[in-house]
Design a protein around this motif. Structure first.
Motif, PDB file in Angstrom:
ATOM      1  N   ALA A 101      20.885  -1.849  60.447  1.00 50.13           N
ATOM      2  CA  ALA A 101      21.451  -0.880  59.512  1.00 50.13           C
ATOM      3  C   ALA A 101      20.370  -0.306  58.597  1.00 50.13           C
ATOM      4  N   ASP A 102      19.455  -1.173  58.111  1.00 48.87           N
ATOM      5  CA  ASP A 102      18.369  -0.693  57.251  1.00 48.87           C
ATOM      6  C   ASP A 102      17.450   0.265  58.004  1.00 48.87           C
ATOM      7  N   ALA A 103      17.129  -0.075  59.265  1.00 45.60           N
ATOM      8  CA  ALA A 103      16.256   0.781  60.061  1.00 45.60           C
ATOM      9  C   ALA A 103      16.930   2.123  60.337  1.00 45.60           C
ATOM     10  N   PHE A 104      18.224   2.123  60.594  1.00 45.96           N
ATOM     11  CA  PHE A 104      18.961   3.370  60.815  1.00 45.96           C
ATOM     12  C   PHE A 104      18.860   4.259  59.589  1.00 45.96           C
ATOM     13  N   ILE A 105      19.045   3.684  58.415  1.00 43.45           N
ATOM     14  CA  ILE A 105      18.981   4.462  57.182  1.00 43.45           C
ATOM     15  C   ILE A 105      17.591   5.056  56.996  1.00 43.45           C
ATOM     16  N   GLU A 106      16.561   4.233  57.121  1.00 47.89           N
ATOM     17  CA  GLU A 106      15.208   4.692  56.820  1.00 47.89           C
ATOM     18  C   GLU A 106      14.657   5.629  57.898  1.00 47.89           C
ATOM     19  N   GLN A 107      14.852   5.263  59.183  1.00 44.49           N
ATOM     20  CA  GLN A 107      14.248   6.050  60.257  1.00 44.49           C
ATOM     21  C   GLN A 107      15.033   7.319  60.572  1.00 44.49           C
ATOM     22  N   PHE A 124      33.566   4.305  58.835  1.00 48.94           N
ATOM     23  CA  PHE A 124      32.273   4.391  59.508  1.00 48.94           C
ATOM     24  C   PHE A 124      31.493   3.091  59.395  1.00 48.94           C
ATOM     25  N   ARG A 125      31.006   2.604  60.534  1.00 53.06           N
ATOM     26  CA  ARG A 125      30.114   1.449  60.599  1.00 53.06           C
ATOM     27  C   ARG A 125      28.894   1.850  61.409  1.00 53.06           C
ATOM     28  N   PHE A 126      27.764   1.221  61.141  1.00 54.89           N
ATOM     29  CA  PHE A 126      26.538   1.643  61.799  1.00 54.89           C
ATOM     30  C   PHE A 126      25.550   0.482  61.877  1.00 54.89           C
ATOM     31  N   GLY A 127      24.518   0.687  62.720  1.00 53.94           N
ATOM     32  CA  GLY A 127      23.481  -0.318  62.868  1.00 53.94           C
ATOM     33  C   GLY A 127      23.864  -1.393  63.866  1.00 53.94           C
ATOM     34  N   LYS A 128      22.903  -2.202  64.237  1.00 54.45           N
ATOM     35  CA  LYS A 128      23.110  -3.267  65.215  1.00 54.45           C
ATOM     36  C   LYS A 128      24.282  -4.153  64.810  1.00 54.45           C
ATOM     37  N   GLY A 129      25.196  -4.357  65.760  1.00 56.81           N
ATOM     38  CA  GLY A 129      26.365  -5.180  65.475  1.00 56.81           C
ATOM     39  C   GLY A 129      27.332  -4.543  64.501  1.00 56.81           C
ATOM     40  N   ARG A 130      27.209  -3.238  64.265  1.00 56.55           N
ATOM     41  CA  ARG A 130      28.060  -2.513  63.305  1.00 56.55           C
ATOM     42  C   ARG A 130      28.037  -3.189  61.938  1.00 56.55           C
ATOM     43  N   ALA A 135      29.246   0.690  51.491  1.00 54.24           N
ATOM     44  CA  ALA A 135      28.558   0.116  50.326  1.00 54.24           C
ATOM     45  C   ALA A 135      27.050   0.086  50.541  1.00 54.24           C
ATOM     46  N   GLN A 136      26.621  -0.225  51.763  1.00 50.56           N
ATOM     47  CA  GLN A 136      25.189  -0.246  52.050  1.00 50.56           C
ATOM     48  C   GLN A 136      24.602   1.156  51.987  1.00 50.56           C
ATOM     49  N   LEU A 137      25.361   2.156  52.445  1.00 48.03           N
ATOM     50  CA  LEU A 137      24.887   3.535  52.345  1.00 48.03           C
ATOM     51  C   LEU A 137      24.746   3.964  50.884  1.00 48.03           C
ATOM     52  N   GLU A 138      25.714   3.589  50.052  1.00 48.07           N
ATOM     53  CA  GLU A 138      25.626   3.931  48.628  1.00 48.07           C
ATOM     54  C   GLU A 138      24.409   3.302  47.976  1.00 48.07           C
ATOM     55  N   ALA A 139      24.158   2.029  48.301  1.00 49.93           N
ATOM     56  CA  ALA A 139      22.989   1.345  47.737  1.00 49.93           C
ATOM     57  C   ALA A 139      21.701   2.007  48.205  1.00 49.93           C
ATOM     58  N   ALA A 140      21.646   2.379  49.481  1.00 54.08           N
ATOM     59  CA  ALA A 140      20.460   3.056  50.009  1.00 54.08           C
ATOM     60  C   ALA A 140      20.282   4.424  49.374  1.00 54.08           C
ATOM     61  N   GLY A 141      21.393   5.099  49.092  1.00 52.59           N
ATOM     62  CA  GLY A 141      21.307   6.398  48.448  1.00 52.59           C
ATOM     63  C   GLY A 141      20.679   6.308  47.072  1.00 52.59           C
ATOM     64  N   ARG A 142      21.019   5.285  46.317  1.00 52.18           N
ATOM     65  CA  ARG A 142      20.405   5.101  44.996  1.00 52.18           C
ATOM     66  C   ARG A 142      18.911   4.841  45.137  1.00 52.18           C
ATOM     67  N   PHE A 144      16.896   5.823  47.831  1.00 49.86           N
ATOM     68  CA  PHE A 144      16.146   6.905  48.461  1.00 49.86           C
ATOM     69  C   PHE A 144      16.484   8.291  47.919  1.00 49.86           C
ATOM     70  N   GLY A 145      17.457   8.378  47.042  1.00 58.13           N
ATOM     71  CA  GLY A 145      17.726   9.654  46.404  1.00 58.13           C
ATOM     72  C   GLY A 145      18.701  10.555  47.132  1.00 58.13           C
ATOM     73  N   PHE A 146      19.722   9.982  47.786  1.00 56.20           N
ATOM     74  CA  PHE A 146      20.781  10.810  48.366  1.00 56.20           C
ATOM     75  C   PHE A 146      22.129  10.262  47.933  1.00 56.20           C
ATOM     76  N   THR A 147      23.139  11.108  47.995  1.00 56.98           N
ATOM     77  CA  THR A 147      24.492  10.712  47.622  1.00 56.98           C
ATOM     78  C   THR A 147      25.356  10.587  48.869  1.00 56.98           C
ATOM     79  N   VAL A 148      26.467   9.863  48.723  1.00 60.15           N
ATOM     80  CA  VAL A 148      27.335   9.556  49.862  1.00 60.15           C
ATOM     81  C   VAL A 148      28.784   9.756  49.446  1.00 60.15           C
ATOM     82  N   GLU A 149      29.575  10.289  50.360  1.00 53.82           N
ATOM     83  CA  GLU A 149      31.020  10.334  50.138  1.00 53.82           C
ATOM     84  C   GLU A 149      31.746   9.988  51.430  1.00 53.82           C
ATOM     85  N   ALA A 150      32.935   9.411  51.271  1.00 57.48           N
ATOM     86  CA  ALA A 150      33.763   9.036  52.422  1.00 57.48           C
ATOM     87  C   ALA A 150      34.906  10.020  52.568  1.00 57.48           C
TER      88      ALA A 150
END
Length: 307
Positions: A101-107, A124-130, A135-142, A144-150
């Motif tokens: 999931a972390d690699a999907f976000i960064e790469q 929505f689920r993503f990354g190896k093993g879903r 919540a992980q996308l929101e944390a990554a957005g803070r 890396f500087g992007f926002t997320v909505e569902a």
């Protein structure tokens, strides 16, 4: 629409992104894209989608994967019609499926898409093993500087709109219900190919389209309208299936007889809109019986269109 294959070459500027398979591009997808284009206009970015080829379920379980509602080309054309300007098509293979999931976000999201704002479905689920979630996308957005909505579900007459719901309607021959979920009649595109000229021998010349949807989401005989041959759609009757009476085919074939039409259209790319199912595909004992049924099908389709 600009199309990027894979995520290793970054898109040229920041984008607002929606992620999904978008199979069929139904009303739920349309609502998601409407939110995408609104956010892109607000942020001064290009609206983009991230999608996958093949469908992840085709990669993980090819023998039990659902029938495709749309080919990649059909899907991208429909998304472009809704205002999507860029599409990143990621090959869903073992390497991509193995991204954490972390690699999907960064790469993919940060380096590949330069995401400014991200919209996903509420499940929505993503990354190896879903393993990745909202919540992980929101944390990554803070970070890396992007926002997320569902995006929540869209319903029609109390039914959640989904690709599986469209498949059920098509399989049942309920073209009207499929159209309600899609927001339009179900469509297949294809290039007109040379066939065996059997339709002409039977008195009903057909435009033959080799269909990439395999397995088919439906089969049978339908009243159809065809776009791509003039300013207005042309009515006709079509058989979608494997032609059991004339030896059968290993791949699905769509044969369309257009009413009161006699032009050479080999090589043309046309869109076939399925308006009404007339009957299931069936095997006939001989050509005479087949010819009689084709005449009856044509008459029924003409009656449907009130021609």
């Amino acid at each position: 629409m600009r199309i990027f294959r894979g995520h290793t070459r970054p898109v040229p500027a920041h984008v607002v992104v929606a992620i999904g398979n978008f199979d069929g591009v139904h009303l739920g997808h349309a609502a998601l894209i409407a939110r995408l284009t609104d956010a892109a206009a607000r942020l001064g970015c290009s609206p983009a989608v991230l999608t996958f080829e093949p469908h992840p379920r085709e990669f993980f379980a090819p023998d039990s994967a659902p029938a495709r509602l749309s080919t990649l080309r059909e899907k991208l054309e429909l998304l472009a019609d809704f205002g999507v300007e860029q599409a990143m098509v990621c090959p869903f293979n073992a390497r991509f499926a193995g991204l954490t999931a972390d690699a999907f976000i960064e790469q993919v999201l940060v380096r590949g898409l330069q995401v400014r704002h991200l919209i996903v479905g509420d499940d929505f689920r993503f990354g190896k093993g879903r393993a990745g979630d909202f919540a992980q996308l929101e944390a990554a957005g803070r970070r890396f500087g992007f926002t997320v909505e569902a995006m929540g579900s869209v319903t029609v007459d109390g039914e959640r709109v989904s690709s599986s719901g469209v498949r059920r309607a098509l399989a049942a021959g309920d073209m009207a219900h499929a159209a309600r979920l899609l927001g339009r009649p179900y469509i297949m595109d294809g290039q007109v190919l040379h066939g065996q000229k059997l339709g002409r021998q039977l008195g009903f010349a057909t435009a033959n389209l080799r269909i990439k949807h395999n397995p088919l989401p439906m089969s049978g005989v339908f009243a159809v309208e065809v776009s791509g041959l003039g300013e207005q759609p042309l009515p006709g009757v079509a058989n979608l299936g494997v032609r059991p009476t004339v030896g059968g085919t290993t791949r699905p074939l769509l044969e369309v007889h257009l009413f009161d039409f006699d032009r050479d259209i080999y090589g043309a790319h046309i869109s076939v809109r399925f308006e009404h199912k007339l009957r299931d595909e069936q095997r006939f004992p001989n050509f005479d019986a087949l010819k009689a049924q084709i005449a009856a099908d044509a008459a029924a389709a003409r009656a449907f269109f009130e021609l």
